[in-house]
Design an enzyme around this catalytic site. Structure first.
Site, PDB file in Angstrom:
ATOM      1  N   HIS A  96     -46.047 -46.655  -4.162  1.00 54.57           N
ATOM      2  CA  HIS A  96     -46.214 -47.576  -5.289  1.00 54.57           C
ATOM      3  C   HIS A  96     -45.953 -49.001  -4.815  1.00 54.57           C
ATOM      4  O   HIS A  96     -45.582 -49.237  -3.665  1.00 54.57           O
ATOM      5  CB  HIS A  96     -45.302 -47.193  -6.455  1.00 54.57           C
ATOM      6  N   HIS A 107     -43.783 -51.422  -5.658  1.00 53.50           N
ATOM      7  CA  HIS A 107     -42.503 -52.125  -5.622  1.00 53.50           C
ATOM      8  C   HIS A 107     -42.210 -52.617  -4.206  1.00 53.50           C
ATOM      9  O   HIS A 107     -42.515 -51.946  -3.221  1.00 53.50           O
ATOM     10  CB  HIS A 107     -41.376 -51.209  -6.104  1.00 53.50           C
ATOM     11  N   ASP A 125     -39.621 -52.839  -2.269  1.00 51.89           N
ATOM     12  CA  ASP A 125     -38.823 -52.087  -1.309  1.00 51.89           C
ATOM     13  C   ASP A 125     -39.604 -50.935  -0.686  1.00 51.89           C
ATOM     14  O   ASP A 125     -39.082 -50.208   0.164  1.00 51.89           O
ATOM     15  CB  ASP A 125     -37.537 -51.566  -1.957  1.00 51.89           C
ATOM     16  N   HIS A 126     -40.866 -50.798  -1.076  1.00 53.58           N
ATOM     17  CA  HIS A 126     -41.721 -49.767  -0.486  1.00 53.58           C
ATOM     18  C   HIS A 126     -42.926 -50.336   0.256  1.00 53.58           C
ATOM     19  O   HIS A 126     -43.627 -49.589   0.931  1.00 53.58           O
ATOM     20  CB  HIS A 126     -42.204 -48.800  -1.578  1.00 53.58           C
ATOM     21  N   HIS A 150     -42.622 -43.172 -12.901  1.00 54.58           N
ATOM     22  CA  HIS A 150     -41.799 -44.285 -12.423  1.00 54.58           C
ATOM     23  C   HIS A 150     -42.172 -45.501 -13.262  1.00 54.58           C
ATOM     24  O   HIS A 150     -43.078 -45.442 -14.088  1.00 54.58           O
ATOM     25  CB  HIS A 150     -42.036 -44.508 -10.928  1.00 54.58           C
ATOM     26  N   ASP A 158     -40.071 -42.813  -5.314  1.00 49.26           N
ATOM     27  CA  ASP A 158     -39.233 -43.047  -6.489  1.00 49.26           C
ATOM     28  C   ASP A 158     -39.854 -42.363  -7.706  1.00 49.26           C
ATOM     29  O   ASP A 158     -41.057 -42.489  -7.955  1.00 49.26           O
ATOM     30  CB  ASP A 158     -39.114 -44.543  -6.783  1.00 49.26           C
TER      31      ASP A 158
END
Length: 370
Positions: free
Chosen positions: A123, A125, A127-128, A249, A336
């Site tokens: 996804h 976000h 942090d990914h 999510h 996540d």
């Protein structure tokens, strides 16, 4: 510490999604947890922890290994990087999510950046995916210029993210890569539709010596709501298939499932070798075979209805000498999520499950202490 660890190995259950999660310990233990491999041998089903260093060979003898490069979610620390996971299939590496710090983690373990052939983003976000542009630069340093383009998979908008970031930064040192976008990912966390992704046509690029190449696909789910991404050869006669399914999510998110095709059964040498040893001299005289063990390969290739007649008349039948078909291994990387049930159809029976565990230690509402 426990809340931020995402890695977990699962034994198959009725749902195939029952995790055995690890908990955080000392800072040294956390650093070892990120960038330590989990390996699976050729038989499927089992996983075991191991370590390794060097240029892509862990010394475990396994043909499939998983390395947790980062499990720090949105709060990375000096001992725990943002989300990233590497899967080794023989000499090829596949990455799942590329959080910030992935470049550093790669240089702390045996994963060779130049051998990364596929990247999967769950996804959008940060942090990914914030580590992806920088990682491409690191890959370019060690990747053969004649190597085929890398394949990058992720939600719609990933293509635009990479084009804008790389153009804005004036990046020139890049490997050749192709971006495949997963479209129509449902927003399962809210009844409101997600904002429309940045639309960029896959064909707006030309062939070049570096950077994005033509050939990117816009992938849409099938009737079952899942995406069929690829099937590629694995080993001498096997194959591996990658599928994706939505998970719940706060933004449109998918989980990826890597599944190995079923394999031939194993040879039963304890049944075959005594017959071959009994025919040792005759095999040398009549077949020109000095070492009876060299016949094992021919026996292992027998079909269930085929047979091999030895010089003394003994018959070795494929159905007796070779075991039944073995189920291929299956790995599910969910990233996540607060509800993974939409992915259970393709992830059921997985041998290894990697999933969100940020709230694994929170007390549930039914707990009387709450």
């Amino acid at each position: 510490r426990r809340r931020t660890l995402q890695g977990g190995a699962a034994a198959p259950s009725s749902h195939g999604l029952a995790p055995l999660t690890a908990s955080g310990g000392s800072r040294e233990a956390q650093a070892a947890a990120d960038a330590a491999p989990v390996s699976g041998g050729g038989g499927g089903g089992g996983v075991d922890a191991g370590g390794g260093a060097g240029g892509g060979n862990t010394g475990t003898g396994a043909d499939m290994e998983v390395v947790v490069l980062g499990s720090g979610a949105c709060n990375p620390s000096p001992t725990r990087s943002a989300s990233s996971l590497a899967l080794r299939l023989l000499n090829s590496y596949w990455l799942f999510d590329v959080g910030e710090g992935t470049q550093v983690q790669l240089q702390r373990c045996f994963v060779a950046p130049g051998r990364i052939d596929r990247i999967f983003v769950t996804h959008a976000h940060g942090d990914h995916c914030f580590g992806l542009p920088g990682l491409l630069c690191l890959i370019a340093r060690g990747r053969d210029r004649d190597a085929p383009p890398m394949d990058i998979y992720g939600p719609a908008g990933l293509r635009a993210f990479l084009r804008v970031t790389l153009r804005f930064s004036g990046t020139k040192m890049l490997p050749r890569f192709v971006v495949h976008e997963l479209h129509d990912i449902p927003n399962l966390h809210s009844s409101r539709p997600p904002p429309p992704p940045l639309a960029v046509a896959p064909g707006d690029v030309r062939s070049s010596d570096a950077g994005e190449q033509p050939g990117g696909l816009d992938l849409r789910p099938g009737p079952d709501g899942c995406w069929e991404l690829l099937t590629t050869a694995f080993g001498e006669s096997g194959s591996v298939t990658v599928r994706a399914a939505p998970v719940r999510h706060t933004v449109p998110t998918v989980g990826y499932v890597v599944e190995e095709a079923s394999k031939r059964g194993r040879l039963k040498p304890e049944l075959v070798l005594p017959l071959l040893q009994r025919n040792k001299q005759a095999l040398a005289d009549e077949w020109g075979v000095r070492d009876p063990r060299s016949v094992l390969k021919k026996v292992a290739a027998l079909g269930a209805e085929e047979e091999l007649v030895l010089p003394d008349g003994a018959v070795i039948r494929g159905s007796d000498a070779v075991g039944g078909t073995r189920r291929g291994r299956k790995i599910a990387v969910l990233g996540d999520c607060c509800d993974a049930s939409p992915c259970s159809g393709i992830a059921a029976g997985c041998d290894l499950l990697v999933h969100e565990a940020s709230d694994a230690y929170l007390q549930v509402a039914s707990d009387q202490r709450v």
